[in-house]
Design an enzyme around this catalytic site. Structure first.
Site, PDB file in Angstrom:
ATOM      1  N   GLU A 132       0.805  -1.282   0.010  1.00 45.73           N
ATOM      2  CA  GLU A 132       0.010   0.029   0.216  1.00 45.73           C
ATOM      3  C   GLU A 132       0.779   1.395   0.100  1.00 45.73           C
ATOM      4  O   GLU A 132       1.592   1.693   0.841  1.00 45.73           O
ATOM      5  CB  GLU A 132      -0.968  -0.017   1.207  1.00 45.73           C
ATOM      6  N   GLU A 165     -11.809   2.017   4.055  1.00 40.96           N
ATOM      7  CA  GLU A 165     -10.687   2.139   5.242  1.00 40.96           C
ATOM      8  C   GLU A 165     -11.055   3.740   5.234  1.00 40.96           C
ATOM      9  O   GLU A 165     -10.139   4.283   4.729  1.00 40.96           O
ATOM     10  CB  GLU A 165      -9.537   1.826   4.639  1.00 40.96           C
TER      11      GLU A 165
END
Length: 310
Positions: free
Chosen positions: A187, A284
């Site tokens: 990420e 998220e």
């Protein structure tokens, strides 16, 4: 809202839930309020803490609520830190409710000092041990993906050497993960919320995944982070497409649900859907409003943004 805030919040909720296993929350108390489910075109994945005003603080109850609202996936950064019995109970609920497990954070993240970029063997071995241990968590909750963040830059080394160090660590981790058919997703994080981290851009993650050359090392494309870091979202998604295994969502500014910021999520979801994506899109982000009304606003935002076929 920063990733560390999500992790801290998840830890608190996990602790509260685990304390309740033998006490107040020993029994699952949530009962569905409706048999009518929404049907989404994509697999959006809420996280623990998103719907506590409706479902309470028992993770199993919250999973039931997510299912009732039509969500078919779920993610939990803190899953590996939850008690094993709680992991098993959540896995049973996900199986019963037909909810697919998304990512959890696979290892200790070094926010303020270099680890993988440094090439330090002890830090590499620590990372590989975390990966091996996280495989057991993945098996327990039937997870296919786990999040990896390579940590801080090493200011004493040229970026080329740092990249080589990170690639070597990821190659060794991939050799472990390939045996279990599990994928770590890298990420990139933005410079504003997470200054000083090694991995920031989608093109950088793409280059690293090509170098590692493993089905167990792919990209987690966090749309919120990349809007801040580089913009040009659809072209970059297109450029990285063959290495993307997972998406995460958050509008900007604010890192809350779609429709609260500047990102046109309806167009992004439509593009991802048109590419035939059948994976998970992790929610998220925070809720832009407090209480039950805020939780309903999140659900309605996804209904609105998912309505891209007309």
């Amino acid at each position: 809202m920063e990733r560390r805030s999500f992790i801290k919040k998840g830890t608190v909720l996990a602790s509260a839930a685990s304390l309740g296993v033998t006490g107040l929350h020993a029994m699952n108390t949530y009962e569905p309020t409706s048999n009518a489910k929404s049907t989404f075109n994509l697999h959006y994945a809420p996280h623990i803490g998103m719907f506590t005003h409706h479902a309470g603080t028992n993770p199993v109850d919250e999973l039931k609520f997510m299912s009732e609202q039509g969500f078919t996936a779920f993610e939990d950064n803190e899953m590996r830190n939850r008690p094993i019995e709680e992991q098993k109970n959540m896995a049973k609920c996900m199986s019963k409710e037909n909810i697919q497990m998304g990512v959890f954070v696979a290892h200790k993240i070094y926010w303020n000092k270099p680890n993988l970029a440094s090439g330090d063997e002890s830090l590499r071995n620590e990372f590989l041990a975390d990966i091996a241990n996280s495989i057991e968590v993945a098996k327990r909750v039937n997870a296919q993906w786990m999040t990896v963040v390579p940590g801080h830059v090493d200011l004493r080394q040229d970026m080329g050497y740092q990249t080589a160090n990170v690639i070597e660590s990821l190659k060794q981790a991939s050799a472990i993960l390939e045996k279990e058919n599990i994928t770590m997703v890298l990420e990139p994080l933005n410079f504003y919320n997470h200054p000083g981290l090694f991995l920031t851009k989608s093109s950088q993650a793409y280059e690293i995944c090509k170098a590692v050359n493993s089905p167990s090392c792919k990209i987690l494309f966090d749309i919120y982070h990349q809007q801040i870091q580089e913009g040009n979202l659809l072209p970059n998604i297109e450029k990285c497409w063959d290495e993307i295994a997972y998406f995460q969502i958050g509008d900007n500014p604010g890192r809350n649900e779609p429709t609260t910021g500047e990102i046109n999520y309806k167009n992004i979801f439509k593009h991802i859907y048109s590419k035939g994506y059948s994976g998970i899109l992790g929610m998220e982000h925070g809720n832009s409003k407090e209480g039950k009304q805020g939780e309903l606003a999140v659900i309605n935002a996804y209904k609105e943004s998912d309505n891209f076929l007309i």
